[in-house]
Design a protein around this motif. Structure first.
Motif, PDB file in Angstrom:
ATOM      1  N   ALA A 172      22.165 -25.493 109.685  1.00 36.37           N
ATOM      2  CA  ALA A 172      22.389 -24.052 109.795  1.00 36.37           C
ATOM      3  C   ALA A 172      21.061 -23.311 109.940  1.00 36.37           C
ATOM      4  O   ALA A 172      20.950 -22.348 110.717  1.00 36.37           O
ATOM      5  CB  ALA A 172      23.148 -23.539 108.564  1.00 36.37           C
ATOM      6  N   SER A 188      19.989 -20.993 113.165  1.00 31.22           N
ATOM      7  CA  SER A 188      19.582 -19.599 113.010  1.00 31.22           C
ATOM      8  C   SER A 188      18.180 -19.345 113.552  1.00 31.22           C
ATOM      9  O   SER A 188      17.916 -18.294 114.150  1.00 31.22           O
ATOM     10  CB  SER A 188      19.632 -19.206 111.525  1.00 31.22           C
ATOM     11  OG  SER A 188      20.945 -19.307 111.031  1.00 31.22           O
ATOM     12  N   ARG A 234      30.088 -28.827 110.854  1.00 29.38           N
ATOM     13  CA  ARG A 234      30.429 -27.626 111.636  1.00 29.38           C
ATOM     14  C   ARG A 234      30.919 -26.499 110.742  1.00 29.38           C
ATOM     15  O   ARG A 234      30.562 -25.334 110.940  1.00 29.38           O
ATOM     16  CB  ARG A 234      31.496 -27.976 112.674  1.00 29.38           C
ATOM     17  CG  ARG A 234      31.002 -28.860 113.819  1.00 29.38           C
ATOM     18  CD  ARG A 234      32.058 -28.998 114.909  1.00 29.38           C
ATOM     19  NE  ARG A 234      31.654 -29.924 115.953  1.00 29.38           N
ATOM     20  CZ  ARG A 234      32.111 -31.166 116.090  1.00 29.38           C
ATOM     21  NH1 ARG A 234      33.018 -31.630 115.241  1.00 29.38           N
ATOM     22  NH2 ARG A 234      31.675 -31.936 117.061  1.00 29.38           N
ATOM     23  N   SER A 235      31.714 -26.828 109.739  1.00 25.81           N
ATOM     24  CA  SER A 235      32.249 -25.778 108.863  1.00 25.81           C
ATOM     25  C   SER A 235      31.141 -25.134 108.034  1.00 25.81           C
ATOM     26  O   SER A 235      31.143 -23.913 107.819  1.00 25.81           O
ATOM     27  CB  SER A 235      33.347 -26.345 107.957  1.00 25.81           C
ATOM     28  OG  SER A 235      32.818 -27.274 107.019  1.00 25.81           O
ATOM     29  N   VAL A 252      27.901 -24.973 108.899  1.00 24.15           N
ATOM     30  CA  VAL A 252      27.073 -24.188 109.824  1.00 24.15           C
ATOM     31  C   VAL A 252      27.737 -22.848 110.122  1.00 24.15           C
ATOM     32  O   VAL A 252      27.068 -21.799 110.125  1.00 24.15           O
ATOM     33  CB  VAL A 252      26.800 -24.984 111.115  1.00 24.15           C
ATOM     34  CG1 VAL A 252      26.168 -24.090 112.178  1.00 24.15           C
ATOM     35  CG2 VAL A 252      25.888 -26.168 110.817  1.00 24.15           C
ATOM     36  N   LYS A 253      29.032 -22.855 110.348  1.00 29.27           N
ATOM     37  CA  LYS A 253      29.731 -21.594 110.635  1.00 29.27           C
ATOM     38  C   LYS A 253      29.694 -20.656 109.439  1.00 29.27           C
ATOM     39  O   LYS A 253      29.681 -19.430 109.598  1.00 29.27           O
ATOM     40  CB  LYS A 253      31.169 -21.878 111.054  1.00 29.27           C
ATOM     41  CG  LYS A 253      31.262 -22.439 112.468  1.00 29.27           C
ATOM     42  CD  LYS A 253      32.689 -22.463 112.961  1.00 29.27           C
ATOM     43  CE  LYS A 253      32.725 -22.898 114.434  1.00 29.27           C
ATOM     44  NZ  LYS A 253      34.107 -22.901 114.985  1.00 29.27           N
ATOM     45  N   ALA A 254      29.647 -21.217 108.240  1.00 27.04           N
ATOM     46  CA  ALA A 254      29.623 -20.378 107.038  1.00 27.04           C
ATOM     47  C   ALA A 254      28.238 -19.804 106.751  1.00 27.04           C
ATOM     48  O   ALA A 254      28.129 -18.720 106.170  1.00 27.04           O
ATOM     49  CB  ALA A 254      30.096 -21.197 105.834  1.00 27.04           C
ATOM     50  N   PRO A 302      25.890 -15.832 112.796  1.00 21.93           N
ATOM     51  CA  PRO A 302      27.263 -16.023 113.280  1.00 21.93           C
ATOM     52  C   PRO A 302      27.403 -16.266 114.780  1.00 21.93           C
ATOM     53  O   PRO A 302      28.168 -17.144 115.194  1.00 21.93           O
ATOM     54  CB  PRO A 302      27.964 -14.725 112.860  1.00 21.93           C
ATOM     55  CG  PRO A 302      27.158 -14.207 111.723  1.00 21.93           C
ATOM     56  CD  PRO A 302      25.751 -14.603 111.999  1.00 21.93           C
ATOM     57  N   SER A 309      25.090 -17.393 116.931  1.00 24.36           N
ATOM     58  CA  SER A 309      24.487 -18.696 117.235  1.00 24.36           C
ATOM     59  C   SER A 309      25.381 -19.836 116.763  1.00 24.36           C
ATOM     60  O   SER A 309      25.537 -20.851 117.451  1.00 24.36           O
ATOM     61  CB  SER A 309      23.117 -18.814 116.578  1.00 24.36           C
ATOM     62  OG  SER A 309      22.233 -17.829 117.062  1.00 24.36           O
ATOM     63  N   ALA A 310      25.974 -19.673 115.577  1.00 28.30           N
ATOM     64  CA  ALA A 310      26.825 -20.721 115.021  1.00 28.30           C
ATOM     65  C   ALA A 310      28.079 -20.937 115.850  1.00 28.30           C
ATOM     66  O   ALA A 310      28.571 -22.066 115.977  1.00 28.30           O
ATOM     67  CB  ALA A 310      27.201 -20.371 113.583  1.00 28.30           C
ATOM     68  N   GLU A 311      28.585 -19.877 116.424  1.00 25.28           N
ATOM     69  CA  GLU A 311      29.819 -19.975 117.217  1.00 25.28           C
ATOM     70  C   GLU A 311      29.578 -20.726 118.517  1.00 25.28           C
ATOM     71  O   GLU A 311      30.458 -21.465 118.990  1.00 25.28           O
ATOM     72  CB  GLU A 311      30.350 -18.571 117.517  1.00 25.28           C
ATOM     73  CG  GLU A 311      31.754 -18.545 118.095  1.00 25.28           C
ATOM     74  CD  GLU A 311      32.809 -19.057 117.134  1.00 25.28           C
ATOM     75  OE1 GLU A 311      33.777 -19.706 117.609  1.00 25.28           O
ATOM     76  OE2 GLU A 311      32.661 -18.836 115.913  1.00 25.28           O
ATOM     77  N   ASP A 312      28.397 -20.569 119.089  1.00 25.62           N
ATOM     78  CA  ASP A 312      28.126 -21.132 120.417  1.00 25.62           C
ATOM     79  C   ASP A 312      27.568 -22.549 120.398  1.00 25.62           C
ATOM     80  O   ASP A 312      27.698 -23.278 121.375  1.00 25.62           O
ATOM     81  CB  ASP A 312      27.131 -20.241 121.170  1.00 25.62           C
ATOM     82  CG  ASP A 312      27.776 -18.955 121.664  1.00 25.62           C
ATOM     83  OD1 ASP A 312      29.017 -18.881 121.650  1.00 25.62           O
ATOM     84  OD2 ASP A 312      27.044 -18.026 122.049  1.00 25.62           O
TER      85      ASP A 312
END
Length: 326
Positions: free
Chosen positions: A253, A257, A283-284, A286-288, A292, A294-297
């Motif tokens: 993460a 970022s 993945r979960s 990183v999304k948390a 946001p 960057s994490a989505e893509d």
């Protein structure tokens, strides 16, 4: 010799590690035409260099080649290198590789243009050229095995850093205790001490007394690989693997970022081979925790090249540094 004169020639790629050394003949299209592998000589820098010289000469003989047929040679190795000269300052896992002009010695013995790269960077170049990162302009390669390392490609260029150590992600401080005196954290980096193989084994040993029914009590000794193998059968193994994925996710993460890469490639005996178990949890996390958007893509994948990433990357570095590739 101009790049146009050498553009159709192969290069010699060397992947030098603490346990084995591979010497290969590689084409500009990424075909490994020939390879030799031996256990690494750990009897000093001079003898280690002589081993590689002998292996290259054997490659020449077996393929009926000489130096004039080769565009150049690159060696990927776990060492600190001088910024502009490739001078070896220190190779901590290579006995006697300290303050050595290895490139100069190779050039004198072989009559080739010779380049050196930090092995985290050759692995990243390999994945970007012929592996899971092919086609992306921004990629991070993280190798998690007995240690943690990696390399960064941003906007189509390898990021080497001031001391040519960019990508040494094992040194991430994934802790709120800046006064920790844990020896493994200080020696190898905090993130590495938690998510690399030896760290996984140690965390399992520390927790084992609290799990008297664990199947791991029946092992005379065990490794991180054994812990992963018991993921679906053993409560302690499941706990350790899930904690490992969460710790990996926190480190990744931070990378997402800071660098906003298109793709992160996970290599090494843990990062690559345990991807089916780890990636959903990573993945979960990183999304948390990551930025946001960057994490989505970002895309997470396991290495396609495995232990060959270093050979492909050393070859591609040679093509770049001789002007054949950009």
């Amino acid at each position: 010799m101009s790049s146009s004169e050498i553009g159709n020639k192969d290069v010699i790629a060397v992947d030098l590690g603490g346990t084995k050394v591979i010497v290969a003949l590689v084409s500009v299209s990424g075909v490994i035409r020939y390879r030799i592998q031996e256990p690494t000589c750990q009897e000093g820098g001079d003898l280690g260099i002589q081993q590689i010289i002998r292996m290259v000469r054997s490659l020449f003989e077996q393929n009926k080649l000489d130096a004039a047929d080769i565009a150049g040679m690159c060696i990927g190795l776990p060492a600190v290198l001088e910024k502009d000269t490739d001078f070896v300052i220190w190779g901590p896992n290579l006995n006697g590789w300290k303050n050595i002009d290895a490139a100069g010695l190779f050039e004198k013995a072989l009559g080739l243009a010779v380049f050196l790269e930090y092995d985290g960077h050759t692995a990243a170049l390999g994945e970007w050229w012929q592996g899971a990162g092919r086609g992306y302009s921004s990629m991070v390669d993280i190798i998690i095995g007995t240690g943690v390392g990696g390399g960064i490609i941003l906007d189509g260029k390898l990021v080497r850093g001031r001391n040519r150590l960019a990508g040494a992600a094992g040194w991430f401080a994934i802790t709120d205790n800046c006064h920790s005196q844990r020896e493994d954290s200080k020696k190898n980096g905090h993130w590495e001490s938690m998510v690399a193989g030896p760290g996984i084994r140690q965390r399992t040993l520390d927790a084992l007394p609290a799990f008297p029914q664990s199947l791991l009590h029946h092992y005379e000794d065990f490794s991180a690989k054994d812990v992963f193998a018991l993921f679906d059968q053993d409560a302690l193994a499941k706990k350790i693997v899930e904690e490992t994925a969460e710790l990996m996710g926190l480190g990744l993460a931070n990378i997402v970022s800071i660098l906003n890469p298109e793709i992160i490639v996970l290599g090494g005996s843990i990062g690559q081979h345990q991807g089916d178990v780890l990636l959903p949890l990573i993945r979960s996390v990183v999304k948390a925790w990551a930025q946001p958007i960057s994490a989505e893509d970002v895309v997470f994948v396991s290495s396609k090249l495995g232990s060959d990433a270093g050979i492909y990357g050393a070859a591609y570095s040679a093509f770049i540094r001789t002007g054949i590739a950009m």
